[in-house]
Enzyme design. Structure first.
Site, PDB file in Angstrom:
ATOM      1  CB  CYS A  71      -1.637  11.144   0.814  1.00 26.41           C
ATOM      2  SG  CYS A  71      -2.418  10.085  -0.415  1.00 26.41           S
ATOM      3  CD  GLU A  83      -4.686   2.955   0.821  1.00 29.17           C
ATOM      4  OE1 GLU A  83      -4.437   4.171   0.678  1.00 29.17           O
ATOM      5  OE2 GLU A  83      -3.810   2.086   0.882  1.00 29.17           O
TER       6      GLU A  83
END
Length: 413
Positions: free
Chosen positions: A42, A107
């Protein structure tokens, strides 16, 4: 030679990152590359390439810009070119969460691991790229185990939910709609449950199910009802999933407070939804403004571990010419013996085939031990000893002495 063409929240605007994420989806790689691994998250888009030693990095960026239909000057301004020994140091830091928008995020390690797996399935990796990414994953585990950054590390999901907290109040009473079905969406559902959301609706633009016990999947026919009734709408997919027109129709003119959280890259939500009465939009650029400054939290021990691991990796990689020379020497001897065997009269085809299989297996075993030992010694800064041993025992003269010295100096600097 390994090269990284990388754009992240540190070097590029979110607009450029979005266009990279969408424009490069079907781009194989610059034509000079033997192999590639794409790391897209992202807040970053990085292309790790295995190229010839004489490849020109600036030409790689131009090649990439043409393939993705992007302006070469804009791409060059927002994309870092990392080459040589700094590639491993950069990826190891990225995989450990030291280069993330949220320092120490957990993550990213899984994303690095999946990037390699995707490239392997596509058949576009090389042994050098595979060793690089495997080393990054191993280093990230060591960094988290020893430095303790995992105790304080957040994720983009956690930070977004923290920022949403003041707008939501009591999560247990909130009606939540999740849009998306990938790994990020699954992590999001788990984080919501931890905050007290017992059940939530979910819709996937791709039609895939979101496997989580707290999730109730809805189809397109029920989506408008869920959009109109949701207190929180969180998107995490790879395409635009929510337009202003769609949300306005679903809300039917109501001005009830609704928070829309866009965690997608490219952006999943039309920015104009924030102009609807009662709607508040929390997107990645806004989340980035609230991300803690990494330098204020950075663990010196974590950075030291990354530098040490990268130095050992580069020293080990410098053993390549020596190992290649030794392997080729063994394989030449093997082919000579096979030719001699096949020239003997009276040997049956079955016997010749069985003998060849046995000899090739033996050659592989013979090469494996010294290869592993050479990598280990190189990582310890003893590659010159390996070069000397190969020259003395086999009369081989691999062009590794300069690389060996550079690797030793880099690992011990």
């Amino acid at each position: 030679m390994l090269v990284c063409l990388g754009a992240s929240h540190r070097t590029a605007t979110f607009d450029l990152l979005e266009r990279l994420a969408s424009g490069l989806e079907d781009v194989v790689s610059p034509t000079a590359a033997r192999g590639r691994v794409t790391l897209a998250t992202c807040n970053r888009y990085e292309l790790y390439l295995d190229v010839d030693d004489d490849a020109e990095p600036a030409a790689l960026v131009s090649d990439l810009a043409r393939a993705a239909h992007l302006d070469p000057d804009e791409l060059a301004h927002g994309m870092r070119v990392i080459e040589g020994s700094r590639v491993s140091a950069h990826l190891f830091a990225v995989a450990s969460g030291l280069d993330s928008m949220v320092f120490g995020e957990r993550e990213i390690t899984g994303q690095v691991r999946r990037a390699l797996a995707d490239a392997q399935r596509a058949g576009v990796t090389t042994p050098g790229l595979e060793r690089l990414f495997q080393g990054a994953t191993a280093t990230s585990r060591e960094v988290r185990a020893i430095s303790g950054i995992s105790q304080g590390g957040q994720s983009i999901v956690q930070l977004a939910l923290d920022l949403a907290q003041s707008r939501i109040g009591e999560w247990r009473q909130a009606r939540v709609l999740v849009i998306g079905s990938g790994s990020h969406a699954r992590a999001l559902c788990g984080a919501l449950v931890e905050r007290g959301v017992a059940a939530m609706a979910a819709w996937s633009p791709s039609g895939r199910s979101l496997p989580h016990p707290a999730v109730r999947m809805v189809d397109g026919a029920a989506l408008n009802r869920e959009l109109g009734g949701a207190d929180v709408i969180i998107t995490s997919t790879t395409r635009q999933a929510l337009t202003t027109t769609r949300l306005a129709l679903a809300r039917g003119g109501t001005s009830k407070p609704t928070l829309v959280v866009d965690l997608g890259m490219p952006a999943n939500v039309d920015p104009a939804v924030a102009e609807l009465p009662g709607v508040d939009l929390l997107d990645l650029p806004t989340i980035g403004l609230h991300a803690p400054v990494p330098e204020l939290q950075a663990s010196a021990q974590a950075h030291d571990l990354v530098e040490s691991a990268a130095g050992a990796f580069d020293a080990s990689a410098a053993a390549g010419p020596v190992i290649t020379a030794y392997r080729e020497h063994v394989m030449r001897l093997l082919e000579q013996e096979l030719a001699r065997m096949q020239s003997r009269p009276g040997i049956s085809a079955e016997a010749a085939e069985a003998t060849e299989r046995a000899l090739r297996h033996f050659a592989g075993v013979l090469v494996h031990g010294p290869t592993t030992r050479a990598h280990t010694l190189a990582a310890e800064g003893r590659l010159p000893d390996v070069v000397t041993a190969v020259e003395t025992l086999y009369g081989l003269h691999p062009d590794a002495a300069p690389a060996a010295q550079d690797a030793v100096e880099s690992a011990t600097a």
